[in-house]
Motif scaffolding. Structure first.
Motif, short mmCIF file in Angstrom:
data_model
loop_
_atom_site.label_atom_id
_atom_site.label_comp_id
_atom_site.label_asym_id
_atom_site.label_seq_id
_atom_site.Cartn_x
_atom_site.Cartn_y
_atom_site.Cartn_z
N LYS A 339 0.83 -1.20 0.00
CA LYS A 339 0.00 0.00 0.00
C LYS A 339 0.87 1.25 0.00
CE LYS A 339 -3.68 -2.20 2.72
NZ LYS A 339 -4.55 -2.08 3.92
N ALA A 340 0.62 2.12 -0.95
CA ALA A 340 1.30 3.42 -0.92
C ALA A 340 0.84 4.16 0.33
CB ALA A 340 0.94 4.22 -2.17
N SER A 341 1.79 4.57 1.15
CA SER A 341 1.44 5.24 2.41
C SER A 341 0.96 6.66 2.14
CB SER A 341 2.64 5.26 3.35
OG SER A 341 2.94 3.96 3.79
N ARG A 342 -0.08 7.03 2.83
CA ARG A 342 -0.61 8.38 2.76
C ARG A 342 -0.17 9.16 3.99
NH1 ARG A 342 -6.85 7.03 1.49
NH2 ARG A 342 -6.48 5.59 3.21
N PRO A 343 -0.39 10.46 4.00
CA PRO A 343 0.04 11.25 5.16
C PRO A 343 -0.53 10.69 6.47
CG PRO A 343 -0.61 12.70 3.37
CD PRO A 343 -0.96 11.31 2.93
N GLY A 344 0.34 10.62 7.48
CA GLY A 344 -0.08 10.11 8.77
C GLY A 344 0.07 8.62 8.93
N GLU A 345 0.58 7.93 7.91
CA GLU A 345 0.75 6.49 7.98
C GLU A 345 2.25 6.14 7.96
OE1 GLU A 345 -3.27 5.60 5.34
OE2 GLU A 345 -1.38 4.61 4.83
N PRO A 346 2.66 5.09 8.66
CA PRO A 346 4.07 4.69 8.61
C PRO A 346 4.42 4.20 7.22
CG PRO A 346 2.76 2.99 9.70
CD PRO A 346 1.85 4.17 9.47
N SER A 347 5.68 4.33 6.86
CA SER A 347 6.08 3.90 5.51
C SER A 347 7.50 3.36 5.52
CB SER A 347 5.97 5.07 4.53
OG SER A 347 6.86 6.11 4.90
N TRP A 348 7.76 2.47 4.56
CA TRP A 348 9.08 1.91 4.35
C TRP A 348 9.42 2.09 2.87
CZ3 TRP A 348 5.58 0.13 7.77
CH2 TRP A 348 6.02 -0.14 9.08
N PRO A 349 10.70 2.21 2.55
CA PRO A 349 11.08 2.42 1.14
C PRO A 349 10.85 1.16 0.31
CG PRO A 349 13.04 2.18 2.53
CD PRO A 349 11.87 2.24 3.46
N SER A 350 10.49 1.35 -0.93
CA SER A 350 10.35 0.24 -1.87
C SER A 350 10.58 0.80 -3.27
CB SER A 350 8.96 -0.39 -1.78
OG SER A 350 8.01 0.43 -2.42
N GLU A 351 10.69 -0.06 -4.26
CA GLU A 351 10.91 0.41 -5.61
C GLU A 351 9.68 1.13 -6.17
OE1 GLU A 351 10.28 -2.72 -8.92
OE2 GLU A 351 11.48 -3.71 -7.37
N TRP A 352 8.54 1.02 -5.46
CA TRP A 352 7.33 1.72 -5.91
C TRP A 352 7.11 3.01 -5.12
CZ3 TRP A 352 7.07 -3.35 -3.84
CH2 TRP A 352 7.25 -4.35 -4.80
N GLY A 353 8.05 3.33 -4.25
CA GLY A 353 7.91 4.51 -3.42
C GLY A 353 7.58 4.14 -1.98
N PRO A 354 7.45 5.12 -1.08
CA PRO A 354 7.16 4.83 0.33
C PRO A 354 5.83 4.09 0.47
CG PRO A 354 7.77 7.13 0.03
CD PRO A 354 7.55 6.56 -1.33
N GLY A 355 5.84 3.03 1.24
CA GLY A 355 4.62 2.25 1.40
C GLY A 355 4.71 1.33 2.60
N ARG A 356 3.72 0.49 2.73
CA ARG A 356 3.67 -0.47 3.84
C ARG A 356 3.00 -1.74 3.35
NH1 ARG A 356 -1.54 -0.12 6.21
NH2 ARG A 356 -2.76 1.67 5.45
N PRO A 357 3.22 -2.86 4.04
CA PRO A 357 2.67 -4.14 3.58
C PRO A 357 1.15 -4.16 3.67
CG PRO A 357 4.45 -4.47 5.17
CD PRO A 357 4.10 -3.03 5.21
N GLY A 358 0.53 -4.86 2.73
CA GLY A 358 -0.89 -5.19 2.87
C GLY A 358 -1.04 -6.19 4.00
N TRP A 359 -2.27 -6.37 4.44
CA TRP A 359 -2.49 -7.23 5.61
C TRP A 359 -2.08 -8.67 5.32
CZ3 TRP A 359 -7.83 -9.56 7.08
CH2 TRP A 359 -7.70 -10.33 8.24
N HIS A 360 -2.47 -9.21 4.16
CA HIS A 360 -2.27 -10.64 3.91
C HIS A 360 -0.83 -11.01 3.62
CE1 HIS A 360 -6.55 -10.09 3.54
NE2 HIS A 360 -6.40 -9.35 2.45
N ILE A 361 -0.10 -10.09 2.99
CA ILE A 361 1.24 -10.44 2.50
C ILE A 361 2.22 -10.69 3.62
CG2 ILE A 361 2.14 -8.08 2.37
CD1 ILE A 361 2.56 -10.87 -0.29
N GLU A 362 1.99 -10.06 4.78
CA GLU A 362 2.94 -10.22 5.89
C GLU A 362 3.11 -11.68 6.26
OE1 GLU A 362 0.65 -9.64 9.97
OE2 GLU A 362 0.36 -7.88 8.72
N CYS A 363 1.99 -12.42 6.38
CA CYS A 363 2.07 -13.82 6.80
C CYS A 363 2.75 -14.67 5.72
CB CYS A 363 0.68 -14.36 7.10
SG CYS A 363 -0.03 -13.70 8.62
N SER A 364 2.41 -14.41 4.47
CA SER A 364 3.02 -15.18 3.39
C SER A 364 4.53 -15.02 3.39
CB SER A 364 2.45 -14.74 2.04
OG SER A 364 1.10 -15.09 1.93
N ALA A 365 4.99 -13.79 3.48
CA ALA A 365 6.42 -13.52 3.40
C ALA A 365 7.15 -14.10 4.61
CB ALA A 365 6.67 -12.01 3.30
#
Length: 805
Positions: A339-365
């Motif tokens: 998820k592309a992070s919006r103002p007020g949300e935590p973010s981590w760098p990625s090749e798609w820009g600042p974002g954060r994991p979706g809910w489901h992907i965390e468990c898979s990874a």
């Protein structure tokens, strides 16, 4: 190239008869692990933004039961990995709101007019957001709130449904929650400011204030200011594991946290994207492409295919902060991987820009990182089946896509819900009791009693909290408590074992076989628990003089082994070589006083029952009691203790012997024996269980004993209240007879009539008209009833039982 709905693992296992209900097949299937005798297991852990409640206990305790059965009963080696969700939409909202509210409270330490005005505006904002039937044009104030609610939501409060023709459920429960929250705030606004401390006021207006502050200032929080969120999650993760330890739930072998795997999750998403089963949107988010996944030969929504088109579940899976513009997705069912992070949300760098994991992907990874391309078991609550686990399964197989179409998870285990009043216990509904509140504050449950409840219910079935369920749980625990106490006591007196076959050997072997068959049948603990109960009943019914030492020991060791395996006895290993569980014995410090006390009490009591007690006999028996020196009396009386109970009992018996004659001494001694059992030792959590022609059994006060006493006291109270009510009604009835029948139809008691016969029965109405025959008949009947009541009153007055006027 299509894949079958479920591929049965091939291989061998040392438990070939074990079958497990698998959510992938919605049936019981043979359990064949990937590696013989070894199990890889990933469990969805908590989302740590609030205290865990009894609904969470249902999930994690039940998971722990199955884990213990696989390890200790079926002898598998289990690698158990659990995740901690420490970043998701709920955590972002809660962490942000809490941060902003704490700052507001620091800036406004006192409740002045400005704070009250802010709270009022927040209250109105909360109502507009959550109670939609109350339109913006409706005038609502704290003073009129209850009336407005009754007008707009009276049907819901009365048990009705938001949608006609449907049964009330979670939606209605959420409305009631919002009403309760709004009502609490309204009351805080109505109270005199001096009646509430700042802490109390801020607690009552918490939810509305958090909501409006977040809407005003939430966007100002920086994406890299992780402390705003981790301060919340670290606190509640620690509290979660404290709760699990209180519930005797084993720690995971490995714990993974989302915030510690941001880079790995981004790389995981990239590979799915590289495998052509995900796409990037214009805002920098990445979505899973279900059509591409199915075109590659993979089935989607294998756990709950009927929910595939459920937009409400899909939206819930995406989260409250997710992209609202559905046009960015190629298909409605596609879900966010990143998820592309919006103002007020935590973010981590990625090749798609600042974002954060979706809910489901965390468990898979994280699960793939710990357990690899395939695992044996994946578990969680039944509410996670769709979309969470279905999406996990899809994205993981998309990640591992190599043409082999190997199945990522072989067995999905989903635990049933714990519900209350027909609604799932939920943080979002606030219809829950926290674990620590239930165990440490209300003390309604113990670790053992909760676990017994879950063992008595099927692991994948829903459990409804009810009075019957509580009684069944308590009865089972009491039965085992008493069995252990009796078995240990009976072993002391049992005749030595000989070559004779134990009397109950066949019954024990039958029970062992039935328990094993039940547990092989997808961990059917309800049947196993009933078999154990039946075995104990058979033991209790047997003639004790016929039983050998082996009878007591063998059954005692089997029951002990099973309760240890079930986790009902702390973390004791399955085979300890001893009989019993924790809580059936008193402390060693108390024993040196309680056992002598119990001995002299037994002797005194038996003599008093036989009416053979004498002052000399009391002196003789009490003289065998060891004297206990107590500290000198100071300002405060000494605390109750076993030593004090022994001294007081001995002293009271001697005083009674010297103060009353032998005729009353028997009654006095029996009263003292009852008092030391029911009061002095009870308040020390020790109970003497009197047995016919046997010494009293010394045992701790269990929850079952406490509940039984409460029931007796409640029945006694109800009986006394009923007696008082009958006496009051009789007295009121008697008092009605105070008035002579000659006066009841005359002023000042009645002004309906103008003439009467000599007995006082009316003959003429007030207006002078003669009374009809039917009316006269009715009045004469009333007069006669009053005559009888008056005669009873006069009789009662003569013997003084009519009471005061």
């Amino acid at each position: 190239m299509s894949q079958p709905p479920w591929s049965q693992p091939t291989g061998t296992t040392h438990q070939p008869e074990l079958k497990v209900y698998n959510s992938l097949t919605r049936s019981k299937v043979p359990f064949i692990p990937l590696k013989t005798e070894q199990i890889s297991w990933y469990a969805c852990g908590p989302t740590v933004y609030d205290d865990s409640h009894l609904g969470h206990a249902r999930n994690y305790v039940t998971t722990d039961i199955i884990r213990r059965l696989l390890r200790d009963y079926f002898h598998f080696k289990v690698k158990f990995v659990m995740n901690i969700t420490d970043v998701d939409d709920k955590i972002i909202l809660r962490g942000r709101q809490r941060h902003l509210y704490e700052k507001y409270k620091q800036d406004h330490r006192y409740i002045d007019d400005k704070v009250r005005q802010d709270a009022r505006q927040a209250w109105l904002y909360y109502i507009q957001k959550n109670l939609k039937r109350i339109g913006p044009r409706t005038l609502v104030t704290p003073e009129t709130f209850d009336g407005v609610i009754e007008h707009f939501y009276g049907d819901i409060l009365a048990g009705g449904s938001l949608e006609p023709g449907t049964k009330a459920g979670d939606k209605e429960a959420k409305v009631k929650m919002h009403i309760n929250t709004s009502r609490s705030t309204a009351k805080a606004l109505l109270l005199d400011p001096k009646m509430l401390t700042p802490h109390e006021f801020y607690n009552r207006v918490n939810d509305p204030m958090c909501l409006i502050l977040d809407s005003q200032f939430g966007r100002d929080i920086r994406g890299d200011d992780y402390d705003v969120f981790t301060k919340l999650t670290k606190e509640y993760e620690n509290r979660f594991f404290q709760d699990m330890h209180d519930l005797n739930v084993m720690d995971p072998d490995d714990i993974v946290r989302v915030t510690e795997h941001g880079r790995e999750i981004a790389d995981y998403v990239k590979k799915i994207h590289d495998n052509k089963m995900a796409y990037r949107t214009s805002d920098g988010s990445v979505y899973f492409d279900i059509k591409a996944f199915e075109a590659a030969g993979y089935p989607y929504a294998r756990l709950e295919p009927w929910n595939r088109g459920d937009k409400e579940l899909q939206a819930d899976g995406e989260g409250a902060l997710s992209q609202k513009d559905e046009s960015v997705k190629r298909s409605e069912a596609d879900f966010a991987l990143w998820k592309a992070s919006r103002p007020g949300e935590p973010s981590w760098p990625s090749e798609w820009g600042p974002g954060r994991p979706g809910w489901h992907i965390e468990c898979s990874a994280m699960a793939s990182g710990k357990l690899g391309q395939q695992m044996d078991i994946h578990s969680g609550g039944i509410d996670l089946a769709f979309p969470h686990h279905d999406n996990e399964l899809a994205q993981s197989e998309a990640f591992w896509a190599d043409g082999s179409h190997r199945q990522w998870v072989n067995y999905f285990l989903h635990m049933g819900h714990l519900s209350i009043q027909g609604s799932k216990m939920s943080k979002s509904l606030k219809n829950f009791t926290t674990i620590r509140e239930a165990i440490h504050v209300r003390r309604e449950w113990t670790s053992r009693s909760l676990r017994i409840v879950f063992l008595l219910g099927g692991w994948r079935d829903g459990i409804e909290i009810s009075d019957d369920m509580v009684v069944e749980c308590r009865s089972w625990e009491d039965r085992v408590d008493n069995f252990f106490l009796n078995a240990i006591e009976n072993i002391k007196d049992a005749r030595a074992s000989t070559e004779q076959k134990p009397v109950l050997q066949d019954i024990l072997q039958d029970a062992e076989g039935k328990v094993r068959a039940a547990l092989l049948d997808s961990f059917n603990t309800p049947v196993a628990m009933n078999v154990i109960s039946s075995l104990i009943n058979s033991y209790n019914s047997a003639k004790k003089s016929d039983l050998t030492e082996h009878d007591h020991k063998n059954i005692g060791l089997f029951v002990t082994r099973m309760v240890n395996i079930f986790g009902l006895n702390g973390n004791e290993p399955a085979n300890t070589g001893t009989i019993g569980w924790k809580g059936i014995d008193i402390s060693d410090d108390a024993k040196k006083y309680v056992y002598p006390l119990a001995k002299i009490r037994d002797e005194l009591r038996q003599a008093a029952i036989a009416k053979s007690i004498t002052a000399e006999k009391v002196q003789e028996i009490v003289s065998t009691s060891p004297g206990v020196e107590e500290p000198p009396f100071s300002v405060r009386p000494p605390k109750p203790s076993a030593a004090r109970a022994l001294n007081d009992f001995s002293r009271s018996a001697l005083e009674a012997a010297s103060a009353v004659d032998s005729g009353d001494l028997n009654k006095q001694i029996l009263a003292l024996c009852d008092r030391v059992r029911d009061v002095d030792l009870w308040q020390l959590d020790i109970y003497l269980e009197d047995r016919e022609n046997l010494p009293a059994l010394v045992r701790p006060v269990t929850e079952g004993l406490k509940a039984a006493r409460r029931e007796r006291e409640e029945k006694s109270r109800q009986k006394e209240e009923a007696k008082k009510k009958r006496e009051q009604e009789a007295l009121e009835k008697l008092q009605k007879g105070r008035l002579s029948p000659a006066e009841i139809f005359k002023p000042p008691h009645s002004d309906e009539y103008s003439a009467w016969d000599p007995d006082g029965v009316p003959t003429t109405a007030k207006d002078g008209t003669a009374l009809t025959a039917s009316r006269l008949k009715k009045l004469k009947k009333e007069w006669d009833n009053q005559r009888k009541a008056h005669e009873k009153y006069l009789a009662a007055t003569q013997n003084g039982s009519a009471g005061q006027s």
